[in-house]
Design an enzyme around this catalytic site. Structure first.
Site, PDB file in Angstrom:
ATOM      1  CG  ASN A 187      -1.857   1.138   1.295  1.00  0.00           C
ATOM      2  OD1 ASN A 187      -1.816   2.023   0.430  1.00  0.00           O
ATOM      3  ND2 ASN A 187      -2.720   1.145   2.288  1.00  0.00           N
ATOM      4  NE  ARG A 247      -6.299   0.920   0.206  1.00  0.00           N
ATOM      5  CZ  ARG A 247      -6.330   2.103   0.811  1.00  0.00           C
ATOM      6  NH1 ARG A 247      -5.219   2.659   1.230  1.00  0.00           N
ATOM      7  NH2 ARG A 247      -7.476   2.705   1.012  1.00  0.00           N
ATOM      8  CG  HIS A 276     -13.277   1.676   3.992  1.00  0.00           C
ATOM      9  ND1 HIS A 276     -14.084   2.494   4.750  1.00  0.00           N
ATOM     10  CD2 HIS A 276     -12.010   2.036   4.265  1.00  0.00           C
ATOM     11  CE1 HIS A 276     -13.321   3.319   5.452  1.00  0.00           C
ATOM     12  NE2 HIS A 276     -12.055   3.076   5.167  1.00  0.00           N
ATOM     13  NE  ARG A 322     -11.575  11.175   4.794  1.00  0.00           N
ATOM     14  CZ  ARG A 322     -11.254   9.871   4.753  1.00  0.00           C
ATOM     15  NH1 ARG A 322     -12.128   8.947   5.080  1.00  0.00           N
ATOM     16  NH2 ARG A 322     -10.043   9.513   4.360  1.00  0.00           N
ATOM     17  CD  GLU A 367      -8.363  -2.511   4.224  1.00  0.00           C
ATOM     18  OE1 GLU A 367      -7.945  -2.228   5.361  1.00  0.00           O
ATOM     19  OE2 GLU A 367      -8.702  -1.664   3.390  1.00  0.00           O
TER      20      GLU A 367
END
Ligand code: AMP
Length: 394
Positions: free
Chosen positions: A8, A89, A178, A237, A380
């Site tokens: 990633n 990713r 996600h 956020r 992940e």
């Protein structure tokens, strides 16, 4: 057994895991933060060795070189040829990618083409892809997109109530993110339930957060949208807000759209409401100390999650399971309890003893609960490695 590297690459960071497949055993994992700075942090862990160094890492090339060298120097592999595949990713796959894909020149061009949809992330992901290819030219690589799991959403789920040309000309629609986590967690729940056509609501609650409604193994709706800014209240956020706030505040505070977007991404959510922290551990501490804004932040956080779960319960026509994942979902017993308490009308109930745990994969609902609840720690990297094995046949 084959060793697969899951990568990633962010704009100033790099995370990796070397995984033995198909047994899914983590051989080594690590991350580099603050790439480009004099005090970059290099963490490298394997079964019998832990290293943390602070050093200057000028760029991603040097960072990736350190990882590749580390794997042999630390004796995790004898030879680089042991790495049979790399999974990268990639944040945004737009409408072009509804599955992971073997990387070639054409794929790289397509990822570049949709980079305007994720200008902070896709270019960094691409840089990682290109540097690994230069350094390990004989190893095939696969791109795994955060968005592709949600490409199964119907138009009525992904079109916004704005002029349709915005979608046709500029690709303005809900994409969702996600996806790799939602896919991994929903597959685990299907295994627990021993049911392939299960109706599952996955709550990924970390510093970023999103919920996904899954039916027959497919995403039918999710809370993030065109960008990860919308949906739930997150660490920093804002989640769903009235878009008219943006021009209003721009006039009042004499701030540019970019500055406001930055505030909505980095100074809002739990941090903005509480004025204390984006970290739910600090919010929980604040609640214990009677901090009113921490109490408000937590109430707003759990209220929003519960209302999306209820909405997805209706969309799915009833749910078999609710799964909690991500840092908060896995570790905060309080947050899980407060969310499920708000869902009492759906006859869903936790077993408080089972819920009193951090990060264990387990059923946490009471016997009499109409909907089963689970904690499923996300993985992940393993999901990425599975796609590498599937697509490279290795
Ligand atoms: P993630 O983005 O999935 O790594 O999740 C990170 C977030 O998880 C942190 O910002 C915290 O809000 C939350 N978190 C981590 N550990 C705990 C804990 N023990 N209790 C409550 N929340 C936690």
């Amino acid at each position: 057994m084959n060793k697969v590297l899951s990568v990633n690459a962010g704009s100033s960071s790099l995370k990796f895991k070397l995984i033995n497949m198909p047994k899914e055993i983590i051989l080594s994992e690590g991350n580099i933060e603050r790439i480009g700075k004099k005090d970059a942090i290099f963490n490298f862990n394997s079964i019998n060795r832990k290293e943390k160094k602070i050093l200057e890492i000028e760029n991603h090339q040097i960072a990736i070189n350190l990882v590749i060298k580390g794997l042999t120097e630390f004796g995790i592999i004898k030879n680089l040829s042991e790495i049979k595949g790399i999974g990268h990713r990639v944040v945004h796959g737009g409408e072009m990618f509804n599955d992971s894909v073997l990387i070639n020149e054409d794929v790289i061009k397509k990822i570049e083409k949709i980079s305007d949809l994720a200008p902070l992330h896709n270019p960094a992901n691409l840089m990682g892809i290109k540097i690994f290819k230069e350094m390990l030219p004989d190893v095939d690589a696969v791109a795994v997109f955060d968005t592709s799991f949600h490409q199964s959403m119907s138009q009525e789920a992904y079109i916004y109530g704005v002029p349709y040309e915005w979608y046709e000309k500029y690709g303005v629609r809900k994409y969702g993110f996600h996806g790799t986590s939602h896919k991994y967690v929903s597959r685990r729940v299907e295994e627990f339930l021993d049911k392939k056509d299960a109706k599952i609501i996955v709550c990924h609650l970390g510093n970023g957060g999103s919920i996904c409604a899954v039916r027959n193994g497919k995403s039918i709706d999710t809370t993030m949208g065109f960008t990860p800014l919308t949906g739930l209240i997150m660490g920093t956020r804002c989640g769903d807000i009235d878009p008219a706030i943006i021009p209003f505040i721009s006039t009042k505070m004499e701030r540019s759209i970019n500055e406001i977007e930055n505030d909505l991404n980095k100074k809002s959510g739990l941090l903005g409401i509480s004025g204390v922290s984006n970290d739910s551990r600090d919010i929980e501490e604040g609640i214990k100390n009677g901090n009113k804004r921490c109490i408000l932040a937590q109430k707003m956080f759990t209220r929003k999650i519960a209302s999306y779960i209820a909405s997805y319960h209706v969309l799915l026509g009833g749910a078999d399971a609710i799964a909690f994942t991500g840092g908060i979902g896995e570790k905060s017993a309080l947050t899980r309890a407060q969310i499920v308490e708000r869902l009492a009308v759906l006859d869903v109930k936790l077993d408080m003893k089972l819920n009193d745990v951090r990060g264990d994969e387990r059923l946490i609902s009471a016997n009499e609960s109409k909907i089963k609840c689970f904690i499923i720690p996300t993985n992940e990297e393993v999901m990425i490695a599975r796609d590498v094995v599937r697509l490279l046949n290795c």
